[in-house]
Design a protein around this motif. Structure first.
Motif, mmCIF file in Angstrom:
data_model
loop_
_atom_site.group_PDB
_atom_site.id
_atom_site.type_symbol
_atom_site.label_atom_id
_atom_site.label_comp_id
_atom_site.label_asym_id
_atom_site.label_seq_id
_atom_site.Cartn_x
_atom_site.Cartn_y
_atom_site.Cartn_z
ATOM 1 N N PRO A 119 8.172 -30.801 1.836
ATOM 2 C CA PRO A 119 9.043 -32.046 0.933
ATOM 3 C C PRO A 119 8.617 -31.644 -0.446
ATOM 4 O O PRO A 119 9.681 -31.776 -1.352
ATOM 5 C CB PRO A 119 8.055 -33.315 1.319
ATOM 6 N N VAL A 122 11.166 -28.756 -1.576
ATOM 7 C CA VAL A 122 12.462 -28.905 -1.496
ATOM 8 C C VAL A 122 12.724 -29.830 -2.729
ATOM 9 O O VAL A 122 13.811 -29.679 -3.286
ATOM 10 C CB VAL A 122 13.000 -29.529 -0.274
ATOM 11 N N VAL A 125 12.919 -27.745 -5.797
ATOM 12 C CA VAL A 125 14.021 -27.016 -5.974
ATOM 13 C C VAL A 125 15.269 -27.821 -6.540
ATOM 14 O O VAL A 125 16.164 -27.580 -7.120
ATOM 15 C CB VAL A 125 14.441 -26.248 -4.591
ATOM 16 N N ARG A 126 15.402 -28.859 -5.818
ATOM 17 C CA ARG A 126 16.331 -29.966 -6.101
ATOM 18 C C ARG A 126 16.479 -30.383 -7.480
ATOM 19 O O ARG A 126 17.089 -30.336 -8.356
ATOM 20 C CB ARG A 126 16.091 -31.161 -5.364
ATOM 21 N N PHE A 129 16.878 -26.959 -9.614
ATOM 22 C CA PHE A 129 18.040 -26.062 -9.412
ATOM 23 C C PHE A 129 19.368 -26.876 -9.401
ATOM 24 O O PHE A 129 20.496 -26.888 -9.843
ATOM 25 C CB PHE A 129 17.825 -25.373 -8.360
ATOM 26 N N PHE A 130 19.279 -27.902 -8.541
ATOM 27 C CA PHE A 130 20.548 -28.689 -7.911
ATOM 28 C C PHE A 130 20.998 -29.872 -8.864
ATOM 29 O O PHE A 130 22.109 -29.847 -8.838
ATOM 30 C CB PHE A 130 20.467 -28.957 -6.622
ATOM 31 N N VAL A 138 28.126 -26.120 -7.037
ATOM 32 C CA VAL A 138 27.314 -25.729 -5.775
ATOM 33 C C VAL A 138 28.323 -24.752 -5.099
ATOM 34 O O VAL A 138 28.072 -23.620 -4.839
ATOM 35 C CB VAL A 138 26.927 -26.760 -4.854
ATOM 36 N N LEU A 141 29.104 -21.559 -7.129
ATOM 37 C CA LEU A 141 27.748 -20.624 -7.183
ATOM 38 C C LEU A 141 27.660 -20.172 -5.861
ATOM 39 O O LEU A 141 27.127 -18.893 -5.844
ATOM 40 C CB LEU A 141 26.552 -21.659 -7.420
ATOM 41 N N GLY A 142 27.959 -20.770 -4.800
ATOM 42 C CA GLY A 142 27.831 -20.133 -3.370
ATOM 43 C C GLY A 142 28.734 -19.034 -3.165
ATOM 44 O O GLY A 142 28.393 -17.884 -2.741
ATOM 45 N N ALA A 145 27.684 -16.026 -5.374
ATOM 46 C CA ALA A 145 26.231 -15.269 -4.702
ATOM 47 C C ALA A 145 27.023 -14.550 -3.653
ATOM 48 O O ALA A 145 26.613 -13.342 -3.501
ATOM 49 C CB ALA A 145 25.353 -16.261 -4.323
ATOM 50 N N THR B 5 12.047 -37.476 2.340
ATOM 51 C CA THR B 5 12.461 -36.317 1.616
ATOM 52 C C THR B 5 13.833 -36.368 1.631
ATOM 53 O O THR B 5 14.466 -36.438 2.895
ATOM 54 C CB THR B 5 11.892 -35.123 2.110
ATOM 55 N N ARG B 6 14.745 -36.041 0.622
ATOM 56 C CA ARG B 6 15.924 -35.639 0.673
ATOM 57 C C ARG B 6 16.321 -34.080 0.913
ATOM 58 O O ARG B 6 16.372 -33.270 -0.105
ATOM 59 C CB ARG B 6 16.620 -36.060 -0.505
ATOM 60 N N TRP B 7 16.426 -33.767 2.093
ATOM 61 C CA TRP B 7 16.656 -32.180 2.419
ATOM 62 C C TRP B 7 17.749 -31.734 1.771
ATOM 63 O O TRP B 7 18.837 -32.438 1.208
ATOM 64 C CB TRP B 7 16.616 -31.968 3.943
ATOM 65 N N LEU B 8 18.006 -30.499 1.845
ATOM 66 C CA LEU B 8 19.120 -29.779 1.262
ATOM 67 C C LEU B 8 20.286 -30.011 2.454
ATOM 68 O O LEU B 8 19.763 -29.849 3.391
ATOM 69 C CB LEU B 8 18.895 -28.371 1.168
ATOM 70 N N ASP B 9 21.295 -30.348 2.006
ATOM 71 C CA ASP B 9 22.540 -30.417 2.926
ATOM 72 C C ASP B 9 23.115 -28.876 3.014
ATOM 73 O O ASP B 9 22.455 -28.155 2.584
ATOM 74 C CB ASP B 9 23.749 -31.241 2.475
ATOM 75 N N GLU B 11 25.566 -27.305 2.731
ATOM 76 C CA GLU B 11 26.276 -26.540 1.624
ATOM 77 C C GLU B 11 25.167 -26.060 0.520
ATOM 78 O O GLU B 11 25.167 -24.934 0.109
ATOM 79 C CB GLU B 11 27.266 -27.670 0.842
ATOM 80 N N GLU B 12 24.301 -26.853 0.363
ATOM 81 C CA GLU B 12 23.176 -26.618 -0.767
ATOM 82 C C GLU B 12 22.330 -25.719 -0.137
ATOM 83 O O GLU B 12 21.877 -24.705 -0.626
ATOM 84 C CB GLU B 12 22.391 -27.720 -0.798
ATOM 85 N N ALA B 15 23.906 -22.644 -0.284
ATOM 86 C CA ALA B 15 23.881 -21.776 -1.575
ATOM 87 C C ALA B 15 22.484 -21.167 -1.904
ATOM 88 O O ALA B 15 22.379 -20.200 -2.691
ATOM 89 C CB ALA B 15 24.562 -22.856 -2.509
ATOM 90 N N TRP B 16 21.430 -22.152 -1.661
ATOM 91 C CA TRP B 16 20.118 -21.641 -2.128
ATOM 92 C C TRP B 16 19.629 -20.400 -1.511
ATOM 93 O O TRP B 16 19.115 -19.523 -2.038
ATOM 94 C CB TRP B 16 19.071 -22.846 -1.701
ATOM 95 N N ARG B 17 20.008 -20.265 -0.231
ATOM 96 C CA ARG B 17 19.470 -19.172 0.702
ATOM 97 C C ARG B 17 20.335 -18.037 0.041
ATOM 98 O O ARG B 17 19.598 -16.616 -0.111
ATOM 99 C CB ARG B 17 19.816 -19.098 1.963
#
Lengths: 155, 155
Positions: A119, A122, A125-126, A129-130, A138, A141-142, A145, B5-9, B11-12, B15-17
């Motif tokens: 938690p 993440v 990172v949020r 980065f986001f 997003v 950017l994807g 990459a 926790t707001r996990w990455l969706d 799309e995110e 993009a992050w990976r």
DNA sequence: GGAGAGTAGTTGACATGGCAACCATCGACC
DNA sequence: GGTCGATGGTTGCCATGTCAACTACTCTCC
């Protein structure tokens, strides 16, 4: 070979330096934070994430498969697993089918560690980065990459 | 702390990976290439670039200034300079004004090394990174990097 | 069924980074 | 001019990563 070099123009140069700088600091920050709050390194975290991935049955992977997923050298996988095994986060298990082989199993302690760390990681990172990127950005950017990764594919 | 926790969706997460993957491979590739063609590491290269920057008189900088420019720990600068000094790329020189201090001077061999390495390195950066980006995209990438750097500034 | 190529994993030598402790000197302030 | 905190640099210890060699199997093909 004898062609005159096309140097980076000021705009590109700025972008490139910012990119380098960004990555150095971003990873350093994520690493420090992870280390401080949960005693894990980025590498520990990546292994644990791979083992807890939805499509991994029993939270257990062959060494070589771990290497493929993370795109790591096999010696790197081996050493990282050794260090983590010494700390009780994962365990090696002999493979019955292939006597050269070894599985890496997530332990309860490993599961607890990733549950505790994720938690905050993440969220950071949020935050770093986001935040300040909208959905379009997003996606773009994807795409960027992915396109660079394609050009890198011929390794 | 107790907030969900707001996990990455998805799309995110993609993009992050992709971003992580991109950086690992890009730096690995640049490093390998630099090493193979000119025997320099990225770190060597960065030091040499800093010393040959236009605004550096005599291609000579104080250790601490090198550290500031590169955003490196002082111990990292010290060790890197030692290694490069052993290979004849730079030289340490005592500072008359401040007897604690030391200058790092570029040697002829260091100048030759950067001259030899730079064209290929820049060409590769261009090929891998900037090809397929138009001017707008370069600018938007630069803005993004800068905004993240701002959020990282409070170190 | 055995030779030889390929695969899984480990290990050792080495380069690199971070952190903390350390030494020497500088500078400000009394 | 002496004390003390800050600054410049080096060093040791440890974690990490790469590369190349090595071991032990497995697989293929004759």
């Amino acid at each position: 070979m004898s062609t005159t070099t096309r140097w980076l123009d000021p705009e590109e140069s700025r972008a490139w330096r910012a990119w380098l700088d960004l990555n150095n600091r971003l990873f350093a920050r994520l690493n420090r934070e992870l280390q401080a709050t949960s005693g894990l390194s980025i590498s520990d975290y990546e292994i644990l994430v791979a083992l807890t991935d939805d499509d991994v049955p029993e939270h257990s992977l062959r060494m070589y498969e771990l290497g493929e997923r993370l795109q790591w050298e096999k010696s790197r996988v081996s050493k990282q697993v050794s260090r983590m095994e010494a700390r009780g986060l994962v365990e090696r298990r002999h493979c019955a089918d292939d006597r050269r082989g070894a599985f890496v199993d997530l332990t309860d302690a490993g599961q607890a560690a990733i549950d505790a760390a994720a938690p905050g990681h993440v969220a950071l990172v949020r935050e770093l980065f986001f935040d300040g990127l909208n959905g379009d950005q997003v996606r773009s950017l994807g795409r960027f990459a992915t396109s660079v990764l394609d050009r890198l594919a011929d390794d």
